[in-house]
Write a protein that holds these residues in place. Structure first.
Motif, short mmCIF file in Angstrom:
data_model
loop_
_atom_site.label_atom_id
_atom_site.label_comp_id
_atom_site.label_asym_id
_atom_site.label_seq_id
_atom_site.Cartn_x
_atom_site.Cartn_y
_atom_site.Cartn_z
N GLY A 126 80.80 -42.12 28.33
CA GLY A 126 81.95 -41.62 29.18
C GLY A 126 82.32 -40.13 29.25
N LEU A 127 82.26 -39.62 27.98
CA LEU A 127 82.57 -38.20 27.65
C LEU A 127 81.24 -37.41 28.41
CD1 LEU A 127 83.77 -38.03 23.99
CD2 LEU A 127 85.06 -37.04 25.99
N VAL A 128 80.12 -37.78 28.14
CA VAL A 128 78.90 -37.00 28.73
C VAL A 128 79.06 -37.10 30.43
CG1 VAL A 128 76.43 -37.31 29.40
CG2 VAL A 128 77.30 -37.38 27.17
N ASP A 129 79.49 -38.36 30.85
CA ASP A 129 79.70 -38.56 32.58
C ASP A 129 81.00 -37.66 32.97
OD1 ASP A 129 77.51 -40.13 32.47
OD2 ASP A 129 78.83 -41.97 32.40
N ALA A 372 73.96 -40.53 23.43
CA ALA A 372 74.49 -39.90 24.94
C ALA A 372 74.04 -38.66 25.03
CB ALA A 372 75.82 -40.06 24.70
N LEU A 373 74.02 -37.78 24.20
CA LEU A 373 73.61 -36.37 24.48
C LEU A 373 72.38 -36.43 25.13
CD1 LEU A 373 75.20 -34.07 21.86
CD2 LEU A 373 75.88 -34.44 24.21
N THR A 374 71.11 -37.34 24.69
CA THR A 374 69.85 -37.20 25.24
C THR A 374 69.78 -37.27 26.62
OG1 THR A 374 69.42 -39.27 24.62
CG2 THR A 374 69.31 -37.60 22.73
N ARG A 375 71.03 -37.80 27.23
CA ARG A 375 70.86 -38.40 28.67
C ARG A 375 71.07 -36.99 29.57
NH1 ARG A 375 75.52 -41.64 29.36
NH2 ARG A 375 74.70 -42.48 31.31
N VAL A 404 70.91 -28.91 33.01
CA VAL A 404 70.53 -29.03 34.63
C VAL A 404 71.29 -29.97 35.20
CG1 VAL A 404 68.66 -29.42 36.18
CG2 VAL A 404 68.06 -28.14 34.12
N VAL A 405 71.76 -29.56 36.40
CA VAL A 405 72.69 -30.45 37.31
C VAL A 405 71.86 -30.91 38.47
CG1 VAL A 405 74.50 -30.75 38.61
CG2 VAL A 405 74.88 -29.45 36.26
N GLY A 406 71.49 -32.27 38.57
CA GLY A 406 70.90 -32.75 39.82
C GLY A 406 70.14 -33.96 39.48
#
Length: 406
Positions: A126-129, A372-375, A404-406
């Motif tokens: 959830g934090l990553v998202d 989670a960070l590996t996502r 990278v965002v996308g």
């Protein structure tokens, strides 16, 4: 740590200024570890350096955990912060320690905590998202801090909206447990201790009126309403859980990410193979621990190979040094997530009756936090990892990262 009348250091040991240790702890400790089993620092502490001695003395009955001496050595002699030192399970011994630890120990048993893994994974993901679309964050403040704080809030039944307030109090209080403590830190830390204790007192009163399915409600029978002193002590163990559950894991989460991102081949290996995550966590805890030492008193004269610890010595059992000792680890200055020579019981969590109560929880938070960070695609450091401190709780500077965002 300042000197104390109970402290005695052998005069023939090398005297190392704390400022020198703080400037380059690994190099200084390695140089002295090769020559002697311990050193003395200019603030009145005998620092134990070698892995064999560290592993033995952390459970040796000729030593005991420090109690209020730790506070008094820092000029803390009254007030809320002193009461924390006086009443916490973290700094107690014998029957008092057993009494304080017993009511909370069952909650943090390995099997019980293992059942929380899916919920902790959800917090991490959830934090990553929450930050994914931004493409960057301060990994320490935006991720490593809220993850363990939200987990301990879940266990205790604290409202999630309270996390920013109680973590700010924790960080101010826990500075008294670092090697960077100074008298200028006292007013803020003492006020933070007062606020956190009042917060817990209000929570306990609320649970008495309306119990829930959480740890605070489960602890109500151990908080005697008709004995104010005993009730204050019991509440202090809830304060201790909030402190211990929020701070050191925050640093460890940031450290492990910083180390892995600084070793791109190992980061990519973890991204490709989740089976490497537990080893990566263990190696980060060894290579750059969030807790650099444990304080103890020598109750009797203790012979070592090449030195004698005198009775009454205030000892810093240096995990920071022990976990870079070539007598315990091959190539100890190499960060290697595939390392196979970790002891069965990781040195960083201590040993014996004082072994970290939250070890299982911390491991799960670190593993799920890393997973989670590996996502995040092409995650990278924008500033190198910096860890400071030669003893006790260590400090991590802000750790900006981008992806990278996308």
């Amino acid at each position: 740590m300042a000197g104390s009348p109970h402290t005695a250091a052998p005069a023939d040991l090398a005297l190392v200024p704390r400022a020198e240790l703080e400037a380059d702890p690994h190099a200084v400790l390695a140089r002295h570890r090769a020559a002697a089993p311990c050193i003395r620092t200019d603030d009145g502490v005998v620092m134990l350096l070698r892995a064999r001695d560290v592993q033995a003395l952390v459970t040796d009955p000729r030593t005991r955990q420090v109690e209020t001496e730790f506070a008094r050595a820092r000029g803390i002699t009254a007030g809320p912060l002193y009461e924390f030192f006086r009443q916490t399970v973290l700094l107690s011994n014998g029957e008092v320690h057993r009494r304080r630890r017993a009511p909370i120990a069952r909650t943090f048993a390995f099997q019980v905590v293992a059942a929380l893994r899916p919920r902790i994974r959800a917090i991490a993901e959830g934090l990553v998202d929450e930050h994914r679309s931004r493409g960057r964050m301060n990994l320490l403040a935006d991720y490593a801090a809220p993850l363990p704080a939200r987990a301990i809030a879940m266990i205790l039944g604290l409202p999630e909206e309270d996390v920013p307030a109680f973590t700010a109090w924790v960080y101010a209080m826990s500075r008294a447990l670092t090697s960077a403590w100074g008298p200028q830190d006292y007013p803020e830390a003492d006020e933070a201790a007062h606020r956190l204790m009042t917060y817990v007192e209000d929570l306990v009163a609320e649970r008495r009126r309306a119990p829930r399915d959480d740890l605070i409600s489960a602890l109500l029978p151990s908080i005697a309403e008709d004995d104010p002193d005993a009730a204050a002590e019991a509440r202090m163990q809830i304060v201790s859980l909030i402190v211990a559950g929020s701070d050191t894991t925050r640093a460890a989460l940031a450290i492990q990410a910083g180390l892995l991102l600084a070793h791109p081949d190992q980061w990519e290996a973890v991204r490709r193979d989740e089976a490497l995550i537990p080893g990566a966590v263990a190696e980060a805890l060894r290579f750059e621990p969030a807790v650099g030492s444990f304080p103890r008193f020598a109750l009797a004269e203790i012979p070592l190979e090449g030195a004698v610890l005198p009775a009454g010595a205030l000892i810093s059992i240096s995990t920071l040094s022990a976990m870079r000792d070539p007598a315990l680890y091959a190539d100890p200055d190499v960060f290697d997530i595939r390392r196979t020579d970790h002891p069965r019981w990781h040195v960083v969590f201590g040993g014996g009756v004082h072994r970290c109560l939250g070890e299982a929880l911390a491991r799960i938070e670190l593993e799920e936090g890393l997973r989670a960070l590996t996502r995040l695609p092409d995650l990278r450091l924008e500033r190198p990892l910096t860890v400071r401190g030669s003893a006790a709780i260590r400090r991590v500077e802000e750790l900006p990262v981008a992806w990278v965002v996308g």
